[in-house]
Design an enzyme around this catalytic site. Structure first.
Site, PDB file in Angstrom:
ATOM      1  N   CYS A 189      16.630  27.841  60.336  1.00 49.33           N
ATOM      2  CA  CYS A 189      17.620  27.111  61.127  1.00 49.33           C
ATOM      3  C   CYS A 189      18.777  26.711  60.223  1.00 49.33           C
ATOM      4  CB  CYS A 189      17.000  25.915  61.845  1.00 49.33           C
ATOM      5  SG  CYS A 189      17.029  24.371  60.949  1.00 49.33           S
ATOM      6  N   GLU A 190      19.968  26.891  60.757  1.00 52.63           N
ATOM      7  CA  GLU A 190      21.157  26.651  59.928  1.00 52.63           C
ATOM      8  C   GLU A 190      21.455  25.170  59.748  1.00 52.63           C
ATOM      9  OE1 GLU A 190      24.122  28.844  61.963  1.00 52.63           O
ATOM     10  OE2 GLU A 190      24.587  27.250  63.380  1.00 52.63           O
ATOM     11  N   HIS A 191      20.805  24.319  60.541  1.00 46.69           N
ATOM     12  CA  HIS A 191      21.076  22.890  60.413  1.00 46.69           C
ATOM     13  C   HIS A 191      20.270  22.243  59.290  1.00 46.69           C
ATOM     14  CE1 HIS A 191      22.016  23.491  64.858  1.00 46.69           C
ATOM     15  NE2 HIS A 191      23.152  23.406  64.206  1.00 46.69           N
ATOM     16  N   HIS A 192      19.083  22.761  59.024  1.00 46.64           N
ATOM     17  CA  HIS A 192      18.218  22.130  58.022  1.00 46.64           C
ATOM     18  C   HIS A 192      17.685  23.091  56.965  1.00 46.64           C
ATOM     19  CE1 HIS A 192      17.817  19.863  61.860  1.00 46.64           C
ATOM     20  NE2 HIS A 192      18.010  18.834  61.060  1.00 46.64           N
ATOM     21  N   GLN A 245      18.602  29.232  67.459  1.00 46.92           N
ATOM     22  CA  GLN A 245      17.839  30.076  68.399  1.00 46.92           C
ATOM     23  C   GLN A 245      18.705  30.562  69.574  1.00 46.92           C
ATOM     24  OE1 GLN A 245      13.939  28.592  69.454  1.00 46.92           O
ATOM     25  NE2 GLN A 245      13.933  29.748  71.366  1.00 46.92           N
ATOM     26  N   HIS A 272      10.009  25.110  65.628  1.00 40.14           N
ATOM     27  CA  HIS A 272      10.999  24.748  64.616  1.00 40.14           C
ATOM     28  C   HIS A 272      10.414  23.706  63.676  1.00 40.14           C
ATOM     29  CE1 HIS A 272      14.721  26.552  66.508  1.00 40.14           C
ATOM     30  NE2 HIS A 272      13.795  26.769  67.410  1.00 40.14           N
ATOM     31  N   CYS A 294      11.978  21.898  61.685  1.00 42.48           N
ATOM     32  CA  CYS A 294      12.796  20.674  61.644  1.00 42.48           C
ATOM     33  C   CYS A 294      12.395  19.717  62.756  1.00 42.48           C
ATOM     34  CB  CYS A 294      14.283  21.007  61.682  1.00 42.48           C
ATOM     35  SG  CYS A 294      14.812  21.948  63.105  1.00 42.48           S
TER      36      CYS A 294
HETATM   37 ZN    ZN Z   1      16.818  22.596  62.310  1.00 34.37          ZN
END
Ligand code: ZN
Length: 188
Positions: free
Chosen positions: A80-83, A121, A149, A151
């Site tokens: 995931c690009e956020h975490h 996703q 996920h 995260c």
């Molecule tokens: Zn994430």
């Protein structure tokens, strides 16, 4: 080649220092190198260009087959690009040919190329149907993804059993209720 192995290795050393770890500790000695190795594998989708995706979707005459072609429950791993934490699960990809079909393994390969990047996703689901619509030009393309996920599970709201579901429907799968229902039923 977009990934810089040595910079990833250097950044991992900096990260370990920021964590306050002892870099000389036995277990951490090869860690920057191993992390760089893992990122090369987890993010190898960046090394595949749009042109290669186009070539991958080389088509064959469908010989009058005009029903749904579906590859079910293809497993994938992404970050995931956020975490920068893993998310992984299964994708089901389908299309209805318009005189042309692609080798079935190519659907799994497309998933691989797009999932081995920093992702969301929602975008992953859409990129797959977009590529199919663009290069295979079918009557419709659909993708259903179920993923867990890290995260969500290991931090933040810490929901252990949640599964994220996304669908991308294009062409006839969007316009025709029967085609849509058939896909969603088979993709379950
Ligand atoms: Zn994430």
């Amino acid at each position: 080649m977009r990934l810089n192995y040595y910079e990833i290795e250097k950044a991992t050393t900096a990260l370990l220092q920021a964590i306050g770890e002892d870099l000389e500790r036995e277990g951490l000695k090869g860690t920057p190198e191993r992390v760089a190795d893992s990122y090369m594998a987890l993010l190898h989708g960046y090394n595949c260009s749009e042109e290669e995706i186009k070539i991958l979707l080389t088509t064959f005459d469908s010989e009058a087959y005009d029903q749904m072609v579906m590859l079910k429950q293809i497993e994938f791993y992404s970050l995931c690009e956020h975490h920068l934490l893993p998310f992984f699960g299964q994708a089901t990809i389908a299309y209805i040919p318009n005189e042309r079909v692609a080798g079935i393994s190519k659907l799994a390969r497309i998933l691989d190329i797009y999932s081995r990047r920093l992702q969301m996703q929602e975008r992953l689901t859409d990129q797959i149907t977009n590529a199919l619509m663009k290069y295979l030009k079918p009557k419709g393309a659909a993708c259903h993804i179920q993923a867990v996920h890290f995260c969500m599970r290991a931090r933040g709201v810490s929901k252990q059993n949640s599964i994220m579901v996304t669908n991308s429907l294009k062409g006839i799968f969007l316009e025709d209720a029967q085609a849509r229902e058939e896909f969603l039923e088979l993709a379950k």
